[in-house]
Design an enzyme around this catalytic site. Structure first.
Site, PDB file in Angstrom:
ATOM      1  N   ALA A  60       0.825  -1.215   0.000  1.00  0.00           N
ATOM      2  CA  ALA A  60       0.000   0.000   0.000  1.00  0.00           C
ATOM      3  C   ALA A  60       0.859   1.265   0.000  1.00  0.00           C
ATOM      4  CB  ALA A  60      -0.904  -0.003   1.234  1.00  0.00           C
ATOM      5  N   HIS A 115      -2.009  -9.329  17.782  1.00  0.00           N
ATOM      6  CA  HIS A 115      -3.448  -9.319  17.505  1.00  0.00           C
ATOM      7  C   HIS A 115      -4.089 -10.362  18.400  1.00  0.00           C
ATOM      8  CE1 HIS A 115      -7.284  -9.438  15.454  1.00  0.00           C
ATOM      9  NE2 HIS A 115      -6.911  -8.454  14.664  1.00  0.00           N
ATOM     10  N   ALA A 122      -4.683  -7.807   4.556  1.00  0.00           N
ATOM     11  CA  ALA A 122      -5.488  -6.996   5.479  1.00  0.00           C
ATOM     12  C   ALA A 122      -6.955  -7.375   5.347  1.00  0.00           C
ATOM     13  CB  ALA A 122      -5.283  -5.515   5.198  1.00  0.00           C
ATOM     14  N   ARG A 140      -6.319  -3.388  21.357  1.00  0.00           N
ATOM     15  CA  ARG A 140      -5.686  -4.701  21.196  1.00  0.00           C
ATOM     16  C   ARG A 140      -4.743  -5.116  22.308  1.00  0.00           C
ATOM     17  NH1 ARG A 140      -4.411  -4.429  14.879  1.00  0.00           N
ATOM     18  NH2 ARG A 140      -6.608  -4.590  14.400  1.00  0.00           N
ATOM     19  N   GLU A 180     -14.284  -1.595  15.082  1.00  0.00           N
ATOM     20  CA  GLU A 180     -13.204  -2.423  15.632  1.00  0.00           C
ATOM     21  C   GLU A 180     -12.793  -1.884  16.992  1.00  0.00           C
ATOM     22  OE1 GLU A 180     -11.160  -4.244  11.620  1.00  0.00           O
ATOM     23  OE2 GLU A 180     -10.265  -2.457  12.456  1.00  0.00           O
ATOM     24  N   ARG A 200      -0.957   0.585  18.098  1.00  0.00           N
ATOM     25  CA  ARG A 200      -1.715   1.067  16.942  1.00  0.00           C
ATOM     26  C   ARG A 200      -3.213   0.799  17.104  1.00  0.00           C
ATOM     27  NH1 ARG A 200      -3.540  -1.403  11.970  1.00  0.00           N
ATOM     28  NH2 ARG A 200      -2.622  -3.364  12.661  1.00  0.00           N
ATOM     29  N   GLY A 256      -9.830  -6.324   8.004  1.00  0.00           N
ATOM     30  CA  GLY A 256     -10.854  -5.432   8.571  1.00  0.00           C
ATOM     31  C   GLY A 256     -11.171  -4.239   7.713  1.00  0.00           C
ATOM     32  N   GLY A 257     -10.165  -3.414   7.379  1.00  0.00           N
ATOM     33  CA  GLY A 257     -10.436  -2.262   6.544  1.00  0.00           C
ATOM     34  C   GLY A 257      -9.567  -1.069   6.839  1.00  0.00           C
ATOM     35  N   HIS A 293       1.422  -9.165  15.128  1.00  0.00           N
ATOM     36  CA  HIS A 293       0.594  -8.684  14.020  1.00  0.00           C
ATOM     37  C   HIS A 293       1.134  -7.426  13.345  1.00  0.00           C
ATOM     38  CE1 HIS A 293      -3.098  -8.013  11.795  1.00  0.00           C
ATOM     39  NE2 HIS A 293      -3.247  -6.820  12.339  1.00  0.00           N
TER      40      HIS A 293
HETATM   41  P1  FAD Z   1       3.638  -4.375   2.897  1.00  0.00           P
HETATM   42  O1  FAD Z   1       2.292  -4.393   2.333  1.00  0.00           O
HETATM   43  O2  FAD Z   1       3.983  -5.419   3.898  1.00  0.00           O
HETATM   44  O3  FAD Z   1       4.629  -4.489   1.665  1.00  0.00           O
HETATM   45  C1  FAD Z   1       6.014  -4.633   1.858  1.00  0.00           C
HETATM   46  C2  FAD Z   1       6.662  -4.686   0.499  1.00  0.00           C
HETATM   47  O4  FAD Z   1       8.063  -4.593   0.652  1.00  0.00           O
HETATM   48  C3  FAD Z   1       6.404  -5.969  -0.256  1.00  0.00           C
HETATM   49  O5  FAD Z   1       6.206  -5.667  -1.610  1.00  0.00           O
HETATM   50  C4  FAD Z   1       7.700  -6.731  -0.090  1.00  0.00           C
HETATM   51  O6  FAD Z   1       7.977  -7.611  -1.146  1.00  0.00           O
HETATM   52  C5  FAD Z   1       8.687  -5.596  -0.097  1.00  0.00           C
HETATM   53  N1  FAD Z   1       9.972  -5.888   0.523  1.00  0.00           N
HETATM   54  C6  FAD Z   1      10.240  -6.188   1.820  1.00  0.00           C
HETATM   55  N2  FAD Z   1      11.556  -6.391   1.980  1.00  0.00           N
HETATM   56  C7  FAD Z   1      12.125  -6.223   0.767  1.00  0.00           C
HETATM   57  C8  FAD Z   1      13.442  -6.322   0.273  1.00  0.00           C
HETATM   58  N3  FAD Z   1      14.492  -6.643   1.056  1.00  0.00           N
HETATM   59  N4  FAD Z   1      13.663  -6.102  -1.046  1.00  0.00           N
HETATM   60  C9  FAD Z   1      12.638  -5.800  -1.880  1.00  0.00           C
HETATM   61  N5  FAD Z   1      11.372  -5.684  -1.466  1.00  0.00           N
HETATM   62  C10 FAD Z   1      11.123  -5.896  -0.155  1.00  0.00           C
HETATM   63  N6  FAD Z   1      -4.039  -2.752   8.657  1.00  0.00           N
HETATM   64  C11 FAD Z   1      -5.161  -1.999   8.522  1.00  0.00           C
HETATM   65  O7  FAD Z   1      -5.091  -0.776   8.541  1.00  0.00           O
HETATM   66  N7  FAD Z   1      -6.372  -2.623   8.382  1.00  0.00           N
HETATM   67  C12 FAD Z   1      -6.505  -3.978   8.362  1.00  0.00           C
HETATM   68  O8  FAD Z   1      -7.604  -4.487   8.219  1.00  0.00           O
HETATM   69  C13 FAD Z   1      -5.335  -4.767   8.518  1.00  0.00           C
HETATM   70  N8  FAD Z   1      -5.407  -6.129   8.540  1.00  0.00           N
HETATM   71  C14 FAD Z   1      -4.261  -6.849   8.580  1.00  0.00           C
HETATM   72  C15 FAD Z   1      -4.339  -8.238   8.513  1.00  0.00           C
HETATM   73  C16 FAD Z   1      -3.182  -8.999   8.499  1.00  0.00           C
HETATM   74  C17 FAD Z   1      -3.273 -10.488   8.412  1.00  0.00           C
HETATM   75  C18 FAD Z   1      -1.923  -8.355   8.582  1.00  0.00           C
HETATM   76  C19 FAD Z   1      -0.657  -9.152   8.580  1.00  0.00           C
HETATM   77  C20 FAD Z   1      -1.844  -6.974   8.678  1.00  0.00           C
HETATM   78  C21 FAD Z   1      -3.004  -6.211   8.672  1.00  0.00           C
HETATM   79  N9  FAD Z   1      -2.952  -4.826   8.744  1.00  0.00           N
HETATM   80  C22 FAD Z   1      -4.094  -4.094   8.639  1.00  0.00           C
HETATM   81  C23 FAD Z   1      -1.675  -4.131   8.721  1.00  0.00           C
HETATM   82  C24 FAD Z   1      -1.404  -3.646   7.282  1.00  0.00           C
HETATM   83  O9  FAD Z   1      -1.846  -4.634   6.380  1.00  0.00           O
HETATM   84  C25 FAD Z   1       0.057  -3.386   7.046  1.00  0.00           C
HETATM   85  O10 FAD Z   1       0.581  -2.591   8.062  1.00  0.00           O
HETATM   86  C26 FAD Z   1       0.247  -2.649   5.723  1.00  0.00           C
HETATM   87  O11 FAD Z   1      -0.350  -3.368   4.676  1.00  0.00           O
HETATM   88  C27 FAD Z   1       1.723  -2.456   5.447  1.00  0.00           C
HETATM   89  O12 FAD Z   1       1.860  -1.954   4.142  1.00  0.00           O
HETATM   90  P2  FAD Z   1       3.292  -1.583   3.605  1.00  0.00           P
HETATM   91  O13 FAD Z   1       3.080  -1.041   2.240  1.00  0.00           O
HETATM   92  O14 FAD Z   1       4.009  -0.760   4.591  1.00  0.00           O
HETATM   93  O15 FAD Z   1       4.056  -2.988   3.538  1.00  0.00           O
HETATM   94  C1  SIN Z   2      -8.266  -6.894  11.649  1.00  0.00           C
HETATM   95  O1  SIN Z   2      -8.992  -7.009  10.679  1.00  0.00           O
HETATM   96  O2  SIN Z   2      -8.537  -7.268  12.792  1.00  0.00           O
HETATM   97  C2  SIN Z   2      -6.967  -6.241  11.449  1.00  0.00           C
HETATM   98  C3  SIN Z   2      -7.154  -4.793  11.455  1.00  0.00           C
HETATM   99  C4  SIN Z   2      -5.833  -4.114  11.647  1.00  0.00           C
HETATM  100  O3  SIN Z   2      -4.813  -4.750  11.812  1.00  0.00           O
HETATM  101  O4  SIN Z   2      -5.848  -2.881  11.657  1.00  0.00           O
END
Ligand code: FAD
Ligand code: SIN
Length: 555
Positions: free
Chosen positions: A26, A260, A57, A311, A128, A407, A59-60, A372
Site C-alpha cells: 500500500a 493481535h 489486510a 488490542r 473495531e 496502533r 478489517g479495513g 501482528h
Molecule cells: P507491505 O504491504 O507489507 O509491503 C512490503 C513490500 O516490501 C512488499 O512488496 C515486499 O515484497 C517488499 N519488501 C520487503 N523487503 C524487501 C526487500 N528486502 N527487497 C525488496 N522488497 C522488499 N491494517 C489496517 O489498517 N487494516 C486492516 O484491516 C489490517 N489487517 C491486517 C491483517 C493482516 C493479516 C496483517 C498481517 C496486517 C493487517 N494490517 C491491517 C496491517 C497492514 O496490512 C500493514 O501494516 C500494511 O499493509 C503495510 O503496508 P506496507 O506497504 O508498509 O508494507
Molecule cells: C483486523 O482485521 O482485525 C486487522 C485490522 C488491523 O490490523 O488494523
C-alpha cells in the site's frame, strides 16, 4: 511543476529511474502512482508484487465518514490506544487526510462495501476495538486484497512505473559506495549521509545489481516474522528497518510490537487472522467449556470496553487466561448472530474455516494472540524523510508518530496512503535539490563461496523466532530480555561470519535482517523502564507520567 516539465523530467531519465521504491504494498505503490505523474519510478519487491501484508489486510481502513463522527473523536481514540506516546501533529495530519485517501482508492476502483447494496453510494462502516464510532470502510473481510489488486493494476498500466518482483534489496547504496570522493562534481552530502539507491539480489539469477536514483523510498513493511507466531506473511523480516539502521538512520519505538488478539488456533494453519470486525459485529471471547468459568465471557472482568478494548488490553487478557488455566486457546463466538449476517459480512473467513471443519455460524472459533504489527521503525518526519539525504521511509517500516505505544485498528493502511502520498509530493516539490547519482561501485561477489550448510540459516532463523516469542512477547521481564540479548550477541557473530563468507541468498539476507531487527526490539525494550501500551514489563508495571519515545542512534 507544470505539465511541460513533467514530460521533460521523464524523458531525461533515460533508462535510469529517478526514484527507486523498495516495496510494492500500500505504501510503496501509493508513492509510485503520485511520483509517476512527473518522473520515472522503479519499484522492487522481494517476491510477488502482492506478497506483503497489504494483500492480507482484512478489517479495513479507518476514516471519519459518518455525519455523527468527528476528526476529534478519531484523534482521541488513536491517542488513547497509543498510550499517549503518539505525536499529535502526525495523528491530526493522517486522520484529516483519511477521507481524501479513501476517495482516491474508490477512484482507482476499490469496490468498498456500501450500505444496503451497492447502489446506495453510502459506504458501510464497520467497527473495531478502540474505536468509539463505526468508521472502518472495507471490502467484505478481504479489504487488503482488493486494495492491493487495484494498486497493482494502476501501477502496471502506468508507462512511468517499472515493477520488478523477485528483487531482494540487500543494502542501501550510500556515499561509502562512490567510485569518486564525495566532493566531486555530483555534489553529495559529505560523510556518507547521502543515499543513492540500493543493491538488490535478483532471486532468479542470483546476481546482485546496483540500482541508482536521485531518491529512494523504503516501503518494506514490518518485522512480524521475528516472532514464532505472526499473522504477517513470510517476507515480514524487517529488511527496510535493518537496512536504514545499517546506513545510519535512527530507529524508534521498536519495543512496541503489536499482538493481535485473535489468530486462528490450528495445528496446520498457523497465521490465519480472524478480523477484529468479528468482535466489532458482536463476537464474544469465552473460555472453552470444561474449565472453571467455562463457556463464559471473560473480557468484562478485564476492561469496561469488554471485547472492544484496544488490542494490547485484549491480547494481554487472553494471554493471562491461557497461562492461568493452562489452555491452548480461547474461544471467539459469534454464533448467536444470524447465519446470513455472518456469511454476508465475513464470507472469506467463513469459507476458510468451513474448509477446516469449523462452522462459525454454529460454533466458536479457537483463537490465540499472535504478533501482528510493528509500531516502531525508521524515524521519519511529516514528509517521510529519514535522517539520510535522499532516503524516505513510509508505511509499516517507518515510525511517524501516528501509532505511539499501540496502533489503533485499521489506522495502518491509512498511514500507508497518507504518508506514501506525502513522501512522493515532498520529492516532487524538492526535485531540483536532488543531484544525479555519481558513479558507484558494483557489488563484489568475488570473495565468497557457495554456502556449505544451509541448515545453519534455518536453525538460526527458528531460534530467533522462538526466543523472541518466549522472552520478548506479550509480557516481558528484565531477566527474559537479558536472556534474549545474550542469545542475539552469540548469534550475531555466527550470522556475520556466514554473511561475509558465503554467496547471498534471499534466506541469508532475511536472516541477517531478522537478527538486526530482533536486536533493535530487545535494545528498545530494555531501555524502557515502565509499562506502556504494547510494552508490558512485570519488573516495571507502572506507567511513567511523561511519555517518551525510545530513539536508538546508530554508531
Ligand atoms: P507491505 O504491504 O507489507 O509491503 C512490503 C513490500 O516490501 C512488499 O512488496 C515486499 O515484497 C517488499 N519488501 C520487503 N523487503 C524487501 C526487500 N528486502 N527487497 C525488496 N522488497 C522488499 N491494517 C489496517 O489498517 N487494516 C486492516 O484491516 C489490517 N489487517 C491486517 C491483517 C493482516 C493479516 C496483517 C498481517 C496486517 C493487517 N494490517 C491491517 C496491517 C497492514 O496490512 C500493514 O501494516 C500494511 O499493509 C503495510 O503496508 P506496507 O506497504 O508498509 O508494507
Ligand atoms: C483486523 O482485521 O482485525 C486487522 C485490522 C488491523 O490490523 O488494523
Amino acid at each position: 511543476m507544470k505539465k511541460n516539465k513533467t514530460t521533460a523530467l521523464a524523458e531525461s531519465a533515460d533508462k535510469q529511474p529517478d526514484v527507486i521504491i523498495v516495496g510494492s504494498g500500500a505504501a510503496g505503490l501509493t508513492a509510485a502512482l503520485v511520483l509517476a505523474e512527473r518522473c520515472r519510478v522503479l519499484v522492487l519487491a522481494k517476491g510477488a508484487l502482492d506478497g506483503g501484508s497489504t494483500a492480507w489486510a482484512q478489517g479495513g481502513i479507518a476514516a471519519v465518514l459518518d455525519a455523527g463522527d468527528t476528526f476529534e473523536d478519531h484523534i482521541n481514540d488513536t491517542m488513547i490506544a497509543g498510550g499517549g506516546l503518539n505525536r499529535r501533529e502526525t495523528v491530526e495530519f493522517v486522520i484529516e487526510n483519511a477521507p481524501e485517501a479513501i476517495q482516491r482508492l474508490a477512484d482507482l476502483g476499490v469496490p468498498f462495501n456500501s450500505e444496503s447494496g451497492a447502489a446506495s453510494g453510502v459506504l458501510h462502516l464497520t467497527r473495531e476495538g478502540g474505536h468509539s464510532h463505526r468508521r472502518i470502510v472495507h471490502v467484505d473481510d478481504a479489504t487488503g486484497w482488493a486494495v492491493q489488486q487495484a494498486l497493482i493494476a494502476a501501477a502496471t498500466a502506468h508507462p512511468n512505473i517499472t515493477l520488478r518482483p523477485d528483487m531482494v534489496a540487500v543494502d542501501l547504496v550510500t556515499d561509502r559506495h562512490r567510485l569518486e570522493p564525495a566532493e566531486g562534481k555530483h555534489g553529495a552530502a559529505p560523510g556518507g549521509r547521502q543515499v543513492w539507491g540500493v543493491y538488490a539480489l535478483d532471486a532468479q539469477t542470483g546476481r546482485v545489481e546496483c540500482f541508482a536514483a536521485r531518491a529512494t523510498i523504503l516501503a518494506t513493511g514490518g518485522a512480524g516474522r521475528t516472532y514464532l507466531f505472526s499473522t504477517a506473511p513470510r517476507g515480514a523480516t524487517g529488511d527496510g528497518i535493518a537496512m536504514a539502521w545499517r546506513a545510519g538512520c535512527r530507529v524508534s519505538n521498536m519495543e512496541f510490537m503489536q499482538f493481535h488478539p485473535t489468530c486462528l488456533y490450528n495445528l496446520e494453519v498457523k497465521n490465519f487472522l480472524i478480523t477484529e470486525a468479528v468482535r466489532g459485529e458482536g463476537g464474544h471471547l469465552k473460555l472453552p467449556p470444561g474449565v472453571p468459568g467455562g463457556a463464559e465471557r471473560f473480557m468484562p472482568r478485564f476492561d469496561p470496553r469488554e471485547e472492544l478494548a484496544p488490542r494490547d488490553v485484549v491480547a494481554r487478557a487472553i494471554d493471562h487466561e491461557i497461562k492461568r488455566l493452562g489452555l491452548d486457546y480461547v474461544h471467539l463466538d459469534i454464533s448467536h448472530r444470524d447465519p446470513e449476517f455472518i456469511r454476508g459480512h465475513f464470507p472469506n473467513i467463513y469459507e476458510r474455516l468451513l474448509g477446516l471443519g469449523i462452522d462459525m455460524t454454529k460454533e466458536p472459533i479457537p483463537v490465540v494472540p499472535a504478533q501482528h504489527y510493528t509500531c516502531g521503525g525508521v524515524l521519519i518526519d511529516m514528509a517521510g524523510r529519514t535522517d539520510l539525504a535522499g532516503l524516505y521511509a513510509v508505511g509499516e517500516c517507518s515510525e511517524s508518530g501516528l501509532h505511539g505505544a499501540n496502533r489503533l485498528a485499521s489506522n495502518s493502511l491509512l498511514e500507508c496512503f497518507v504518508f506514501g502520498d506525502a513522501a512522493a509530493n515532498d520529492i516532487l516539490a524538492r526535485w531540483d535539490s536532488f543531484a544525479a547519482p555519481p558513479p558507484l561501485r558494483e557489488w563484489d561477489a568475488s570473495r565468497v563461496a557457495d554456502s556449505d550448510e544451509e541448515v545453519v540459516i534455518k536453525q538460526n532463523w527458528t531460534e530467533i523466532r522462538r526466543f523472541m516469542w518466549n522472552y520478548v512477547g506479550i509480557v516481558r521481564t528484565n531477566k527474559r530480555l537479558e536472556r534474549a540479548a545474550h542469545r542475539i550477541k552469540l548469534l550475531k557473530n555466527e550470522v556475520n561470519e556466514y554473511y561475509s563468507n558465503f554467496r547471498l541468498t534471499s534466506d541469508l539476507i532475511e536472516l541477517r535482517n531478522l537478527l538486526q531487527t530482533a536486536e533493535l526490539i530487545v535494545k528498545s525494550a530494555r531501555a524502557r523502564r515502565e509499562s506502556r501500551g504494547l510494552h508490558y514489563n512485570e519488573d516495571y508495571p507502572q506507567t511513567q507520567p511523561a511519555a517518551r519515545d525510545t530513539i536508538l542512534v546508530p554508531n
